[in-house]
Scaffold this motif. Structure first.
Motif, PDB file in Angstrom:
ATOM      1  N   LYS A  81       0.834  -1.204   0.000  1.00  0.00           N
ATOM      2  CA  LYS A  81       0.000   0.000   0.000  1.00  0.00           C
ATOM      3  C   LYS A  81       0.870   1.255   0.000  1.00  0.00           C
ATOM      4  N   ALA A  82       1.879   1.257   0.875  1.00  0.00           N
ATOM      5  CA  ALA A  82       2.793   2.406   0.928  1.00  0.00           C
ATOM      6  C   ALA A  82       3.609   2.514  -0.358  1.00  0.00           C
ATOM      7  N   PHE A  83       3.990   1.369  -0.918  1.00  0.00           N
ATOM      8  CA  PHE A  83       4.781   1.375  -2.149  1.00  0.00           C
ATOM      9  C   PHE A  83       3.970   1.952  -3.307  1.00  0.00           C
ATOM     10  N   HIS A  84       2.676   1.599  -3.392  1.00  0.00           N
ATOM     11  CA  HIS A  84       1.833   2.132  -4.465  1.00  0.00           C
ATOM     12  C   HIS A  84       1.652   3.647  -4.315  1.00  0.00           C
ATOM     13  N   GLN A  85       1.575   4.120  -3.080  1.00  0.00           N
ATOM     14  CA  GLN A  85       1.491   5.567  -2.860  1.00  0.00           C
ATOM     15  C   GLN A  85       2.781   6.254  -3.318  1.00  0.00           C
ATOM     16  N   LEU A  86       3.913   5.598  -3.048  1.00  0.00           N
ATOM     17  CA  LEU A  86       5.206   6.130  -3.485  1.00  0.00           C
ATOM     18  C   LEU A  86       5.279   6.167  -5.011  1.00  0.00           C
ATOM     19  N   LYS A  87       4.738   5.121  -5.643  1.00  0.00           N
ATOM     20  CA  LYS A  87       4.771   5.058  -7.115  1.00  0.00           C
ATOM     21  C   LYS A  87       3.892   6.127  -7.755  1.00  0.00           C
ATOM     22  N   GLU A  88       2.848   6.552  -7.035  1.00  0.00           N
ATOM     23  CA  GLU A  88       2.011   7.625  -7.576  1.00  0.00           C
ATOM     24  C   GLU A  88       2.803   8.924  -7.691  1.00  0.00           C
ATOM     25  N   ARG A  89       3.726   9.122  -6.769  1.00  0.00           N
ATOM     26  CA  ARG A  89       4.587  10.317  -6.809  1.00  0.00           C
ATOM     27  C   ARG A  89       5.733  10.150  -7.805  1.00  0.00           C
ATOM     28  N   PHE A  90       6.259   8.923  -7.864  1.00  0.00           N
ATOM     29  CA  PHE A  90       7.406   8.640  -8.752  1.00  0.00           C
ATOM     30  C   PHE A  90       7.066   7.414  -9.608  1.00  0.00           C
ATOM     31  N   PRO A  91       6.209   7.578 -10.610  1.00  0.00           N
ATOM     32  CA  PRO A  91       5.715   6.420 -11.364  1.00  0.00           C
ATOM     33  C   PRO A  91       6.796   5.745 -12.213  1.00  0.00           C
ATOM     34  N   LEU A  92       6.666   4.421 -12.309  1.00  0.00           N
ATOM     35  CA  LEU A  92       7.501   3.647 -13.223  1.00  0.00           C
ATOM     36  C   LEU A  92       6.824   3.610 -14.586  1.00  0.00           C
ATOM     37  N   LEU A  93       7.621   3.686 -15.619  1.00  0.00           N
ATOM     38  CA  LEU A  93       7.094   3.692 -16.984  1.00  0.00           C
ATOM     39  C   LEU A  93       6.336   2.395 -17.268  1.00  0.00           C
ATOM     40  N   ARG A  94       5.114   2.530 -17.748  1.00  0.00           N
ATOM     41  CA  ARG A  94       4.301   1.346 -18.058  1.00  0.00           C
ATOM     42  C   ARG A  94       4.739   0.737 -19.389  1.00  0.00           C
ATOM     43  N   PRO A  95       4.516  -0.572 -19.567  1.00  0.00           N
ATOM     44  CA  PRO A  95       4.857  -1.215 -20.849  1.00  0.00           C
ATOM     45  C   PRO A  95       4.106  -0.577 -22.011  1.00  0.00           C
ATOM     46  N   LYS A  96       4.789  -0.510 -23.147  1.00  0.00           N
ATOM     47  CA  LYS A  96       4.192   0.098 -24.334  1.00  0.00           C
ATOM     48  C   LYS A  96       4.687  -0.631 -25.578  1.00  0.00           C
ATOM     49  N   LEU A  97       3.767  -0.901 -26.496  1.00  0.00           N
ATOM     50  CA  LEU A  97       4.139  -1.496 -27.779  1.00  0.00           C
ATOM     51  C   LEU A  97       4.502  -0.379 -28.749  1.00  0.00           C
ATOM     52  N   TYR A  98       5.754  -0.366 -29.180  1.00  0.00           N
ATOM     53  CA  TYR A  98       6.202   0.633 -30.140  1.00  0.00           C
ATOM     54  C   TYR A  98       5.917   0.192 -31.580  1.00  0.00           C
ATOM     55  N   LEU A  99       5.735  -1.121 -31.774  1.00  0.00           N
ATOM     56  CA  LEU A  99       5.457  -1.651 -33.113  1.00  0.00           C
ATOM     57  C   LEU A  99       4.267  -2.605 -33.059  1.00  0.00           C
ATOM     58  N   PRO A 100       3.025  -2.090 -33.092  1.00  0.00           N
ATOM     59  CA  PRO A 100       1.873  -2.992 -33.195  1.00  0.00           C
ATOM     60  C   PRO A 100       1.835  -3.652 -34.575  1.00  0.00           C
ATOM     61  N   TYR A 101       0.919  -4.598 -34.769  1.00  0.00           N
ATOM     62  CA  TYR A 101       0.908  -5.400 -35.999  1.00  0.00           C
ATOM     63  C   TYR A 101       0.847  -4.548 -37.268  1.00  0.00           C
ATOM     64  N   ARG A 102       0.034  -3.503 -37.247  1.00  0.00           N
ATOM     65  CA  ARG A 102      -0.113  -2.689 -38.462  1.00  0.00           C
ATOM     66  C   ARG A 102       1.221  -2.064 -38.868  1.00  0.00           C
ATOM     67  N   GLU A 103       1.951  -1.534 -37.882  1.00  0.00           N
ATOM     68  CA  GLU A 103       3.252  -0.911 -38.188  1.00  0.00           C
ATOM     69  C   GLU A 103       4.298  -1.962 -38.512  1.00  0.00           C
ATOM     70  N   LEU A 104       4.212  -3.135 -37.876  1.00  0.00           N
ATOM     71  CA  LEU A 104       5.142  -4.226 -38.174  1.00  0.00           C
ATOM     72  C   LEU A 104       5.034  -4.637 -39.627  1.00  0.00           C
ATOM     73  N   GLN A 105       3.784  -4.721 -40.122  1.00  0.00           N
ATOM     74  CA  GLN A 105       3.562  -5.072 -41.527  1.00  0.00           C
ATOM     75  C   GLN A 105       4.008  -3.957 -42.455  1.00  0.00           C
ATOM     76  N   ALA A 106       3.838  -2.710 -42.003  1.00  0.00           N
ATOM     77  CA  ALA A 106       4.175  -1.574 -42.868  1.00  0.00           C
ATOM     78  C   ALA A 106       5.690  -1.469 -43.078  1.00  0.00           C
ATOM     79  N   ILE A 107       6.506  -1.626 -42.021  1.00  0.00           N
ATOM     80  CA  ILE A 107       7.936  -1.431 -42.201  1.00  0.00           C
ATOM     81  C   ILE A 107       8.573  -2.603 -42.941  1.00  0.00           C
ATOM     82  N   ALA A 108       7.888  -3.751 -43.023  1.00  0.00           N
ATOM     83  CA  ALA A 108       8.426  -4.887 -43.783  1.00  0.00           C
ATOM     84  C   ALA A 108       8.513  -4.567 -45.264  1.00  0.00           C
ATOM     85  N   THR A 109       7.699  -3.622 -45.720  1.00  0.00           N
ATOM     86  CA  THR A 109       7.678  -3.303 -47.156  1.00  0.00           C
ATOM     87  C   THR A 109       8.550  -2.109 -47.500  1.00  0.00           C
ATOM     88  N   LEU A 110       9.215  -1.499 -46.496  1.00  0.00           N
ATOM     89  CA  LEU A 110      10.069  -0.333 -46.783  1.00  0.00           C
ATOM     90  C   LEU A 110      11.289  -0.720 -47.595  1.00  0.00           C
TER      91      LEU A 110
END
Length: 314
Positions: free
Chosen positions: A285-314
């Motif tokens: 509980k205390a750790f989650h309160q600390l994370k609200e002040r200093f959040p850790l970067l959440r996971p993010k997809l930089y290449l979803p399927y549409r972009e994955l298919q698009a760069i294959a043809t470059l």
């Protein structure tokens, strides 16, 4: 289909994804070069560069750079072969080397002699070859050893394998008593055969186990080193590393592995903060309160399927 330096590792992965999913591919030769950067022949390298670059001053500069002595045990030793790993010029020259030693040979000599379709996907010294027929793959595997040997290169046989892989591999695997087809590895990813929600064949991508383990160990070591820094600085350092990890491994289908890294960092960070706290363990509980002040970067997809298919043809 060698992917140049401008294309990057993601374009090579996207190209391989497109080749396996969209072409007549049933066999993949996963190859690994033994001590690639240390085995390059200076003589062949200069011949390739001379063929590509006409400026004698540039060629002379590259010759001197290749011959520069190496410092070992406080003694200078002449450098007779290979190129230092990691430098940008090493990567560029290595790419030129394999363009002539491998790419052109595959396109102009190998493919016209095969019965079925065949594709080479390469990024620097990592490459895979894809084939329609097993007989073609076996012929090329044998010829490949001789071709590489001509230029001072050898395959790491323990890491080189021919794998049945593609849209028909699942059906054949069940006939041979296996639950699922084998996997292949390329540029830090494990590729596996799966299906999408509509039941159609799809190539799955996830972080290769040893790379995932290495990333987690690196993050744990980072947290141990900075455990006494202010929490704001700790969060900043962790987010810098997480951002780099997500940027490379944030490819379609790999979100679960990104979440594993995020959760592992959370657990270990709380453990490190607890070990330095005079009040003892920091509960969630205390750790989650600390994370609200200093959040850790959440996971993010930089290449979803549409972009994955698009760069294959470059």
């Amino acid at each position: 289909m060698g992917v140049g330096l401008g294309g990057g590792a993601h374009q090579a992965l996207a190209t391989l994804h497109e080749v396996i999913a969209g072409r007549k591919v049933e066999w993949v030769l996963e190859a690994d070069l033994k001590n690639f950067f240390g085995s390059l022949s200076h003589e062949w390298m200069l011949r390739f560069v001379e063929h590509r670059v006409g400026d004698p001053r540039l060629i002379s500069l590259i010759r001197r750079w290749l011959k520069a002595s190496v410092l070992e045990d406080e003694e200078l030793h002449p450098n007779e072969e290979g190129t230092p790993q990691g430098g940008s010029i090493s990567v560029m020259l290595s790419n030129v080397y394999l363009h002539y030693a491998l790419d052109l040979w595959f396109e102009r000599v190998v493919k016209p002699r095969l019965r079925g379709e065949a594709y080479l996907v390469r990024y620097i010294d990592d490459f895979v070859m894809c084939f329609q027929y097993r007989a073609d793959a076996l012929r090329v595997q044998e010829a490949l050893c001789k071709r590489l040997g001509k230029f001072g290169l050898t395959l790491e046989l323990s890491k080189t394998k021919l794998v049945e892989f593609g849209r028909y591999a699942q059906r054949h695997a069940s006939k041979r008593g296996r639950k699922r087809p084998e996997t292949i590895y390329f540029l830090g990813f494990t590729l596996y055969c799966t299906r999408n929600q509509k039941g159609n064949f799809r190539v799955g991508l996830r972080t290769e186990k040893s790379r995932l383990r290495r990333a987690l160990l690196h993050l744990q070591e980072l947290m141990r080193r900075m455990r006494h820094l202010p929490i704001r600085e700790q969060a900043s350092h962790l987010n810098q590393v997480l951002r780099g990890h997500y940027a490379y491994y944030g490819i379609a289908g790999n979100f679960r592995e990104l979440q594993r890294v995020h959760r592992a960092v959370e657990r270990y960070w709380r453990k490190m903060l607890s070990s330095r706290s005079w009040k003892g363990a920091i509960w969630w509980k205390a750790f989650h309160q600390l994370k609200e002040r200093f959040p850790l970067l959440r996971p993010k997809l930089y290449l979803p399927y549409r972009e994955l298919q698009a760069i294959a043809t470059l």
